[in-house]
Motif scaffolding. Structure first.
Motif, PDB file in Angstrom:
ATOM      1  N   UNK A  46      72.943  13.253  68.091  1.00 55.31           N
ATOM      2  CA  UNK A  46      73.742  13.790  66.991  1.00 55.31           C
ATOM      3  C   UNK A  46      72.924  14.827  66.242  1.00 55.31           C
ATOM      4  N   UNK A  47      73.610  15.846  65.723  1.00 56.51           N
ATOM      5  CA  UNK A  47      72.905  16.881  64.971  1.00 56.51           C
ATOM      6  C   UNK A  47      72.274  16.304  63.713  1.00 56.51           C
ATOM      7  N   UNK A  48      71.056  16.764  63.434  1.00 56.73           N
ATOM      8  CA  UNK A  48      70.321  16.368  62.238  1.00 56.73           C
ATOM      9  C   UNK A  48      69.843  17.636  61.557  1.00 56.73           C
ATOM     10  N   UNK A  49      70.224  17.797  60.297  1.00 53.49           N
ATOM     11  CA  UNK A  49      69.821  18.979  59.535  1.00 53.49           C
ATOM     12  C   UNK A  49      68.599  18.651  58.698  1.00 53.49           C
ATOM     13  N   UNK A  50      67.568  19.477  58.811  1.00 53.57           N
ATOM     14  CA  UNK A  50      66.410  19.291  57.942  1.00 53.57           C
ATOM     15  C   UNK A  50      66.852  19.553  56.510  1.00 53.57           C
ATOM     16  N   UNK A  51      66.334  18.811  55.578  1.00 53.61           N
ATOM     17  CA  UNK A  51      66.800  18.854  54.200  1.00 53.61           C
ATOM     18  C   UNK A  51      66.432  20.133  53.463  1.00 53.61           C
ATOM     19  N   UNK A  52      65.336  20.732  53.817  1.00 54.69           N
ATOM     20  CA  UNK A  52      64.865  21.905  53.097  1.00 54.69           C
ATOM     21  C   UNK A  52      65.586  23.175  53.556  1.00 54.69           C
ATOM     22  N   UNK A  53      65.730  24.129  52.654  1.00 58.48           N
ATOM     23  CA  UNK A  53      66.281  25.442  52.983  1.00 58.48           C
ATOM     24  C   UNK A  53      65.119  26.411  53.143  1.00 58.48           C
ATOM     25  N   UNK A  54      65.307  27.405  54.023  1.00 58.76           N
ATOM     26  CA  UNK A  54      64.241  28.347  54.339  1.00 58.76           C
ATOM     27  C   UNK A  54      64.778  29.769  54.334  1.00 58.76           C
ATOM     28  N   UNK A  55      63.852  30.739  54.266  1.00 56.31           N
ATOM     29  CA  UNK A  55      64.274  32.108  54.540  1.00 56.31           C
ATOM     30  C   UNK A  55      64.363  32.223  56.062  1.00 56.31           C
ATOM     31  N   UNK A  56      64.897  33.326  56.533  1.00 51.27           N
ATOM     32  CA  UNK A  56      65.169  33.454  57.980  1.00 51.27           C
ATOM     33  C   UNK A  56      63.904  33.348  58.823  1.00 51.27           C
ATOM     34  N   UNK A  57      62.824  33.979  58.393  1.00 48.00           N
ATOM     35  CA  UNK A  57      61.581  33.930  59.172  1.00 48.00           C
ATOM     36  C   UNK A  57      61.017  32.516  59.251  1.00 48.00           C
ATOM     37  N   UNK A  58      61.009  31.808  58.120  1.00 46.24           N
ATOM     38  CA  UNK A  58      60.513  30.427  58.102  1.00 46.24           C
ATOM     39  C   UNK A  58      61.348  29.538  59.014  1.00 46.24           C
ATOM     40  N   UNK A  59      62.662  29.651  58.900  1.00 52.03           N
ATOM     41  CA  UNK A  59      63.554  28.831  59.721  1.00 52.03           C
ATOM     42  C   UNK A  59      63.342  29.117  61.203  1.00 52.03           C
ATOM     43  N   UNK A  60      63.188  30.375  61.550  1.00 49.90           N
ATOM     44  CA  UNK A  60      62.964  30.746  62.955  1.00 49.90           C
ATOM     45  C   UNK A  60      61.653  30.173  63.476  1.00 49.90           C
ATOM     46  N   UNK A  61      60.603  30.230  62.665  1.00 52.08           N
ATOM     47  CA  UNK A  61      59.296  29.697  63.076  1.00 52.08           C
ATOM     48  C   UNK A  61      59.368  28.180  63.268  1.00 52.08           C
ATOM     49  N   UNK A  62      60.040  27.500  62.364  1.00 53.00           N
ATOM     50  CA  UNK A  62      60.167  26.045  62.470  1.00 53.00           C
ATOM     51  C   UNK A  62      60.976  25.670  63.708  1.00 53.00           C
TER      52      UNK A  62
END
Length: 93
Positions: A46-62
């Protein structure tokens, strides 16, 4: 793209093809500084969303790090609630 666009990282709940589930659990545990037992909840199909929000670069790196660990994930833009909707709720025009 707006200056304050925010993104979230969503794990699919699946191990990537040709990856060993046990190895992925250990890699995720190392990545998130947790235990492989706790990471088991991320791989339940099942999909799990990480709780924190990121800018696009941070999200892409993670997301890239999660994929390198062997789990499937994606980056989603968080849609903003517009002021018009908030005004409608309050009854303003």
């Amino acid at each position: 793209m707006a200056l304050f666009d925010r993104y979230r990282v969503v794990l699919s709940g699946h191990v990537m093809p040709e990856q060993n589930r046990r190895d992925v659990l250990f890699a995720l545990a190392k990545l998130f500084n947790s235990s492989s037992q706790r990471m088991e909840s991320l791989l339940q199909g099942k999909e799990v969303t990480l709780k924190k929000e990121y800018n696009k670069d941070e999200a892409s790196k993670i997301c890239l790090a999660i994929r390198k660990a062997g789990a499937s994930c994606k980056v989603e833009k968080i849609e903003e609630v517009t002021l018009e909707i908030a005004n409608e709720i309050r009854g303003d025009e």
